[in-house]
Write a protein that holds these residues in place. Structure first.
Motif, PDB file in Angstrom:
ATOM      1  N   PRO A  30      28.905  36.556  36.506  1.00 52.86           N
ATOM      2  CA  PRO A  30      29.425  35.658  35.453  1.00 52.86           C
ATOM      3  C   PRO A  30      30.235  36.415  34.404  1.00 52.86           C
ATOM      4  O   PRO A  30      31.277  35.925  33.936  1.00 52.86           O
ATOM      5  CB  PRO A  30      28.163  35.042  34.834  1.00 52.86           C
ATOM      6  N   HIS A  31      29.803  37.621  34.065  1.00 49.03           N
ATOM      7  CA  HIS A  31      30.514  38.423  33.069  1.00 49.03           C
ATOM      8  C   HIS A  31      31.827  38.957  33.641  1.00 49.03           C
ATOM      9  O   HIS A  31      32.835  39.033  32.932  1.00 49.03           O
ATOM     10  CB  HIS A  31      29.623  39.573  32.592  1.00 49.03           C
ATOM     11  N   ILE A  32      31.822  39.317  34.925  1.00 45.87           N
ATOM     12  CA  ILE A  32      33.043  39.783  35.583  1.00 45.87           C
ATOM     13  C   ILE A  32      34.079  38.658  35.609  1.00 45.87           C
ATOM     14  O   ILE A  32      35.249  38.869  35.292  1.00 45.87           O
ATOM     15  CB  ILE A  32      32.732  40.289  37.012  1.00 45.87           C
ATOM     16  N   GLU A  33      33.639  37.457  35.967  1.00 43.96           N
ATOM     17  CA  GLU A  33      34.545  36.309  36.021  1.00 43.96           C
ATOM     18  C   GLU A  33      35.138  36.007  34.637  1.00 43.96           C
ATOM     19  O   GLU A  33      36.333  35.735  34.517  1.00 43.96           O
ATOM     20  CB  GLU A  33      33.811  35.066  36.548  1.00 43.96           C
ATOM     21  N   GLU A  34      34.298  36.061  33.623  1.00 36.14           N
ATOM     22  CA  GLU A  34      34.765  35.784  32.266  1.00 36.14           C
ATOM     23  C   GLU A  34      35.770  36.839  31.819  1.00 36.14           C
ATOM     24  O   GLU A  34      36.778  36.534  31.187  1.00 36.14           O
ATOM     25  CB  GLU A  34      33.578  35.729  31.297  1.00 36.14           C
ATOM     26  N   THR A  35      35.519  38.089  32.157  1.00 37.41           N
ATOM     27  CA  THR A  35      36.430  39.170  31.799  1.00 37.41           C
ATOM     28  C   THR A  35      37.757  39.015  32.528  1.00 37.41           C
ATOM     29  O   THR A  35      38.825  39.238  31.952  1.00 37.41           O
ATOM     30  CB  THR A  35      35.795  40.533  32.142  1.00 37.41           C
ATOM     31  N   MET A  36      37.702  38.585  33.791  1.00 35.59           N
ATOM     32  CA  MET A  36      38.940  38.376  34.551  1.00 35.59           C
ATOM     33  C   MET A  36      39.767  37.229  33.978  1.00 35.59           C
ATOM     34  O   MET A  36      40.992  37.257  34.019  1.00 35.59           O
ATOM     35  CB  MET A  36      38.620  38.128  36.020  1.00 35.59           C
ATOM     36  N   LYS A  37      39.101  36.204  33.445  1.00 36.70           N
ATOM     37  CA  LYS A  37      39.822  35.087  32.806  1.00 36.70           C
ATOM     38  C   LYS A  37      40.605  35.566  31.585  1.00 36.70           C
ATOM     39  O   LYS A  37      41.585  34.950  31.206  1.00 36.70           O
ATOM     40  CB  LYS A  37      38.842  33.982  32.403  1.00 36.70           C
ATOM     41  N   GLN A  38      40.154  36.663  30.997  1.00 43.07           N
ATOM     42  CA  GLN A  38      40.839  37.234  29.834  1.00 43.07           C
ATOM     43  C   GLN A  38      42.032  38.090  30.257  1.00 43.07           C
ATOM     44  O   GLN A  38      42.738  38.624  29.410  1.00 43.07           O
ATOM     45  CB  GLN A  38      39.865  38.074  29.000  1.00 43.07           C
ATOM     46  N   GLY A  39      42.235  38.273  31.573  1.00 40.09           N
ATOM     47  CA  GLY A  39      43.383  39.015  32.063  1.00 40.09           C
ATOM     48  C   GLY A  39      43.103  40.448  32.466  1.00 40.09           C
ATOM     49  O   GLY A  39      44.024  41.219  32.726  1.00 40.09           O
ATOM     50  N   VAL A  40      41.842  40.833  32.557  1.00 39.97           N
ATOM     51  CA  VAL A  40      41.469  42.196  32.930  1.00 39.97           C
ATOM     52  C   VAL A  40      41.391  42.271  34.456  1.00 39.97           C
ATOM     53  O   VAL A  40      40.865  41.373  35.108  1.00 39.97           O
ATOM     54  CB  VAL A  40      40.117  42.592  32.298  1.00 39.97           C
ATOM     55  N   THR A  41      41.911  43.339  35.048  1.00 43.69           N
ATOM     56  CA  THR A  41      41.906  43.497  36.497  1.00 43.69           C
ATOM     57  C   THR A  41      40.559  44.002  36.988  1.00 43.69           C
ATOM     58  O   THR A  41      39.769  44.561  36.219  1.00 43.69           O
ATOM     59  CB  THR A  41      42.999  44.485  36.940  1.00 43.69           C
ATOM     60  N   LEU A  42      40.325  43.827  38.295  1.00 44.25           N
ATOM     61  CA  LEU A  42      39.090  44.325  38.898  1.00 44.25           C
ATOM     62  C   LEU A  42      39.019  45.849  38.839  1.00 44.25           C
ATOM     63  O   LEU A  42      37.937  46.416  38.704  1.00 44.25           O
ATOM     64  CB  LEU A  42      38.973  43.847  40.345  1.00 44.25           C
ATOM     65  N   ALA A  43      40.167  46.501  38.913  1.00 45.76           N
ATOM     66  CA  ALA A  43      40.183  47.967  38.819  1.00 45.76           C
ATOM     67  C   ALA A  43      39.698  48.425  37.443  1.00 45.76           C
ATOM     68  O   ALA A  43      38.924  49.386  37.337  1.00 45.76           O
ATOM     69  CB  ALA A  43      41.584  48.496  39.100  1.00 45.76           C
ATOM     70  N   ASP A  44      40.144  47.739  36.397  1.00 51.11           N
ATOM     71  CA  ASP A  44      39.700  48.087  35.046  1.00 51.11           C
ATOM     72  C   ASP A  44      38.214  47.769  34.846  1.00 51.11           C
ATOM     73  O   ASP A  44      37.497  48.520  34.184  1.00 51.11           O
ATOM     74  CB  ASP A  44      40.540  47.350  34.005  1.00 51.11           C
TER      75      ASP A  44
END
Length: 118
Positions: A30-44
């Motif tokens: 859930p935290h990964i998904e929320e962070t990705m919605k903010q525009g952060v890549t999976l690599a970051d």
């Protein structure tokens, strides 16, 4: 279930050294998904998890775990009806074209099967 058993299970879950890597990613999903919605890549996200959080997971394992969890949680887009009416030309019921009329030697079948050519 008694309270001591629940407490023991919680302690086991908190011990990240014995947990599977996909289990860690599943918990953080859930935290990964929320962070990705903010525009952060999976690599970051992976870099932050390994460098700042100290989670020992290779990038390829992280990506594979992420994709597997996404696939598991993906919901079907179309529901399938169980008791729907059968189609007119279903495999269980012979169509009118498959039945040869009596006295006729040749009947044109517009949908030949692969076996008919062999």
């Amino acid at each position: 279930m008694n309270n001591e058993a629940i407490k023991a299970l919680k302690e086991l879950a908190d011990n990240t050294g014995k947990r599977s890597k996909i289990g860690i990613v599943r918990e953080l999903m859930p935290h990964i998904e929320e962070t990705m919605k903010q525009g952060v890549t999976l690599a970051d996200i992976h870099a932050a998890l390994t460098e700042k959080a100290g989670i020992d997971i290779k990038f390829i394992t992280f990506i594979g775990s992420y994709k597997r969890i996404k696939k598991e949680t993906k919901k079907p887009l179309v529901s399938i009806k169980q008791n729907s009416t059968p189609e007119k030309n279903s495999k269980n019921e012979p169509s009118q074209m498959q039945e040869k009329p009596k006295g006729v030697g040749f009947v044109f079948d517009p949908s030949p099967k692969k076996e008919d050519y062999i």
